[in-house]
Structures are given as C-alpha cells and as structure tokens.
Design a protein around this motif. Sequence first.
Motif, PDB file in Angstrom:
ATOM      1  N   ARG A  82      28.389  17.969  12.904  1.00 34.19           N
ATOM      2  CA  ARG A  82      27.964  16.986  11.904  1.00 34.19           C
ATOM      3  C   ARG A  82      27.279  17.665  10.715  1.00 34.19           C
ATOM      4  NH1 ARG A  82      28.144  11.656  13.860  1.00 34.19           N
ATOM      5  NH2 ARG A  82      30.004  11.632  15.186  1.00 34.19           N
ATOM      6  N   GLN A  83      26.545  18.730  10.989  1.00 35.43           N
ATOM      7  CA  GLN A  83      25.926  19.480   9.887  1.00 35.43           C
ATOM      8  C   GLN A  83      26.991  20.150   9.022  1.00 35.43           C
ATOM      9  OE1 GLN A  83      22.887  21.664  12.532  1.00 35.43           O
ATOM     10  NE2 GLN A  83      21.802  21.333  10.619  1.00 35.43           N
ATOM     11  N   GLN A  84      28.033  20.661   9.677  1.00 37.47           N
ATOM     12  CA  GLN A  84      29.095  21.330   8.937  1.00 37.47           C
ATOM     13  C   GLN A  84      29.866  20.361   8.052  1.00 37.47           C
ATOM     14  OE1 GLN A  84      31.327  23.029  12.168  1.00 37.47           O
ATOM     15  NE2 GLN A  84      30.169  24.952  12.152  1.00 37.47           N
ATOM     16  N   ILE A  85      30.082  19.145   8.565  1.00 38.41           N
ATOM     17  CA  ILE A  85      30.877  18.162   7.837  1.00 38.41           C
ATOM     18  C   ILE A  85      30.065  17.443   6.768  1.00 38.41           C
ATOM     19  CG2 ILE A  85      32.147  15.981   8.051  1.00 38.41           C
ATOM     20  CD1 ILE A  85      33.700  18.350   8.998  1.00 38.41           C
ATOM     21  N   HIS A  86      28.877  16.970   7.131  1.00 41.58           N
ATOM     22  CA  HIS A  86      28.098  16.119   6.236  1.00 41.58           C
ATOM     23  C   HIS A  86      26.964  16.847   5.518  1.00 41.58           C
ATOM     24  CE1 HIS A  86      30.358  12.837   7.925  1.00 41.58           C
ATOM     25  NE2 HIS A  86      29.893  13.069   9.148  1.00 41.58           N
ATOM     26  N   ASN A  87      26.780  18.144   5.810  1.00 43.32           N
ATOM     27  CA  ASN A  87      25.740  18.940   5.160  1.00 43.32           C
ATOM     28  C   ASN A  87      24.368  18.293   5.339  1.00 43.32           C
ATOM     29  OD1 ASN A  87      24.599  21.021   3.648  1.00 43.32           O
ATOM     30  ND2 ASN A  87      24.938  19.972   1.686  1.00 43.32           N
ATOM     31  N   THR A  88      24.070  17.906   6.579  1.00 47.33           N
ATOM     32  CA  THR A  88      22.808  17.224   6.864  1.00 47.33           C
ATOM     33  C   THR A  88      21.888  18.130   7.675  1.00 47.33           C
ATOM     34  OG1 THR A  88      23.770  16.282   8.884  1.00 47.33           O
ATOM     35  CG2 THR A  88      23.869  14.930   6.885  1.00 47.33           C
ATOM     36  N   ASN A 142      34.640  13.667  14.463  1.00 49.70           N
ATOM     37  CA  ASN A 142      34.278  13.092  13.172  1.00 49.70           C
ATOM     38  C   ASN A 142      34.067  11.591  13.330  1.00 49.70           C
ATOM     39  OD1 ASN A 142      33.880  12.448  10.516  1.00 49.70           O
ATOM     40  ND2 ASN A 142      35.897  13.080   9.808  1.00 49.70           N
ATOM     41  N   GLY A 143      32.829  11.131  13.174  1.00 45.38           N
ATOM     42  CA  GLY A 143      32.516   9.724  13.358  1.00 45.38           C
ATOM     43  C   GLY A 143      33.276   8.797  12.429  1.00 45.38           C
ATOM     44  N   CYS A 144      33.758   9.318  11.295  1.00 46.43           N
ATOM     45  CA  CYS A 144      34.509   8.496  10.338  1.00 46.43           C
ATOM     46  C   CYS A 144      35.863   8.062  10.898  1.00 46.43           C
ATOM     47  CB  CYS A 144      34.717   9.256   9.035  1.00 46.43           C
ATOM     48  SG  CYS A 144      33.179   9.707   8.184  1.00 46.43           S
ATOM     49  N   ASN A 145      36.324   8.730  11.955  1.00 45.68           N
ATOM     50  CA  ASN A 145      37.630   8.412  12.530  1.00 45.68           C
ATOM     51  C   ASN A 145      37.552   7.454  13.713  1.00 45.68           C
ATOM     52  OD1 ASN A 145      38.896  10.242  10.728  1.00 45.68           O
ATOM     53  ND2 ASN A 145      38.493  11.949  12.106  1.00 45.68           N
ATOM     54  N   ASP A 146      36.339   7.023  14.079  1.00 41.72           N
ATOM     55  CA  ASP A 146      36.160   6.225  15.294  1.00 41.72           C
ATOM     56  C   ASP A 146      36.960   4.928  15.291  1.00 41.72           C
ATOM     57  OD1 ASP A 146      34.510   8.176  16.184  1.00 41.72           O
ATOM     58  OD2 ASP A 146      32.656   7.030  16.051  1.00 41.72           O
ATOM     59  N   HIS A 147      37.064   4.277  14.136  1.00 42.74           N
ATOM     60  CA  HIS A 147      37.683   2.957  14.080  1.00 42.74           C
ATOM     61  C   HIS A 147      39.212   3.021  14.063  1.00 42.74           C
ATOM     62  CE1 HIS A 147      33.847   0.986  13.707  1.00 42.74           C
ATOM     63  NE2 HIS A 147      33.519   1.741  12.660  1.00 42.74           N
ATOM     64  N   HIS A 148      39.780   3.862  13.195  1.00 43.58           N
ATOM     65  CA  HIS A 148      41.237   3.885  13.087  1.00 43.58           C
ATOM     66  C   HIS A 148      41.901   4.895  14.016  1.00 43.58           C
ATOM     67  CE1 HIS A 148      39.861   6.999  10.263  1.00 43.58           C
ATOM     68  NE2 HIS A 148      41.056   7.544  10.356  1.00 43.58           N
ATOM     69  N   LEU A 149      41.096   5.793  14.634  1.00 40.54           N
ATOM     70  CA  LEU A 149      41.627   6.725  15.642  1.00 40.54           C
ATOM     71  C   LEU A 149      40.652   6.746  16.817  1.00 40.54           C
ATOM     72  CD1 LEU A 149      42.712   9.675  13.299  1.00 40.54           C
ATOM     73  CD2 LEU A 149      44.242   8.078  14.471  1.00 40.54           C
ATOM     74  N   PRO A 150      40.619   5.678  17.603  1.00 38.94           N
ATOM     75  CA  PRO A 150      39.571   5.528  18.624  1.00 38.94           C
ATOM     76  C   PRO A 150      39.777   6.368  19.884  1.00 38.94           C
ATOM     77  CG  PRO A 150      41.060   3.660  18.694  1.00 38.94           C
ATOM     78  CD  PRO A 150      41.483   4.500  17.520  1.00 38.94           C
TER      79      PRO A 150
END
Length: 298
Positions: free
Chosen positions: A48-54, A141-149
């Motif tokens: 998540r740090q790598q993807i979202h820079n958090t 990737n949490g952004c994929n949870d809905h369309h690729l569950p």
Amino acid sequence: MGGNHTRDEESLQDPMVRFQSYLHGGTSSLLSTLPTLIVFPVYKTVFRQQIHNTPVPQAVAQLYKEGPVKLYRGVAPPLLMRTLNGTLLFGLQDTLLRQLSLTSHSVISTSALPALAGFGAGIVEALVFTPFERVQNVLQNGCNDHHLPTMKSVLIRLKGQRLADGFYRGFLPITARNALGSCLYFGLKGPVCAVVAGEGLSPMAASFVSGTLTSMAISLTLYPLSVLVANMQAQVGAEVKGVLVCWRMLLKSRQWSVTLLYRGGSLVILRSCITWGITTALYDKTKTKKSMKPVITI
C-alpha cells in the motif's frame, strides 16, 4: 588425485544429486511459508505504501478499515510462489553451477560461478513467476475489490488481454530485479557465511545471519524496482505505458525524492530478515546433512 577428480565429475553429472538441490530448495521454502504467512500483513502494508505513497499509520488504517477478512486477500499466490520459487531457484542455480563447473574450466573464475549461475536462475525465475506476481498485485490493490473480487475473476480478466499487458505486465523490471538479486545472493551468501562462521557461530546460525545480511542488502539495493513493478502491475484495464514512462511517472509522483521512493523499505528489511534468513539456514542444513552421508568405495 585423478580418482577424486573422476568422482567429482560423476557427482556433477549424477541426476539424483541434481534432483536433491531442487528438493532441498523446495523443502526449505515450504518450511519458511509459515513466517511468510505471519508477515503477510507487513508485506501488504508495504504494498500500500508503494502504490499510494502513504506513511505506515495511514497504510495500516486503510487495512484496518477494510477488515480482517480482506487482510489476507491475495495471500495464496505468494504462498504458492514461495514454495515453487525455492524449488526452482536453488535447484536451477545448482544445476547451472554444475554445468558451468564442467564446461567453463579456467575461462571464468571459480568464485564467480555461483553468481553467474544465480543470474541465469533469476532470469528463468522471472519467466515462470511474473504471472504469479501480477495476480498477487492485482488482488492486493484495494481499488480492484469491487470489479475484481475473486482470484478467478482476476485470472479471467488477465487471460483476455495480451500477455505483455496481462500476465506478463512488468516482465522487464522483474527480470532485472530477479536476475541481479539472485546473482548477488548466490555470489555473496558463501563468503558472508564464511566470515560470520569465523566469529564462532554455529553453522546454522552462520547461514541464518548470512541469508539475513545478504537479502537485506539486496532488498535495499533493488527496492526501487519492486516499487516500479507494484505500480505497473496493480492496475488492470488502464492505459498501458512502457517501462521508462512508468519510471518517470513514479519518480514524479514521489516528487523526485529518494526518501519517498524508499517508503516502506524498512518493512522490506524485516520481511527479508525473517524469510530469507530461515530459508538459507534450512537449505544449507539439509544440503550439508545430505553431503555428510558416508560414501562406500571399493
């Protein structure tokens, strides 16, 4: 001396001896899957740090909000890949090393052969395991949870794309990372272990420390490539861009800061210390046990 030389060559050519390296690599990696399972939340935090820079607290808050059920979403590919990876990496490196020892003679320094064999094993490793890493990164990737569950939905989606855009997205940086990483690991592991053993540690402890220090140095050196791969592979269906374009976009998103680029690197060290330290110690121990069996000669 001539008889010893003949026996050495026969050992190099013995299929059973070569098979044992694959078996030892797979066994040691299988036994280290428990630490992999334990530290998976750490790995996911790094992702998540790598993807979202958090920062760490924000990444942990994201995972906490998603709940414990989704915490281990995407754990199957790394567990399977971990076992198969050890089987292929250690076994293939040993096979290549034996072949190089028989054919290179004085052309290549003997001390450089393990690193060269590791480089070749890393290339094959990338070819085999890039699809595993691609599926893993999409699932994490949490952004994929809905369309690729589910994993099945991810596999179907990737199967419908070109190999370079689907399962083999990010193949070039993965190949560079794995080939260089394996080259450094097998090239440094032995010398580092010898130095550590000279300080009075037991052989297994020396192997553990050697694997830990070596993997720590490799992880830090090649960490930017892992960040690039994660960002290239996490999305599905977005506009496909080349490696150089993705690298420039990554640096821009990190404000051209090395510190931000290495965000999450400390957790990678922790993961490497646990998994590769244990794997190295187990592999060296099983291999040493096998080589110490008495040989009956007539």
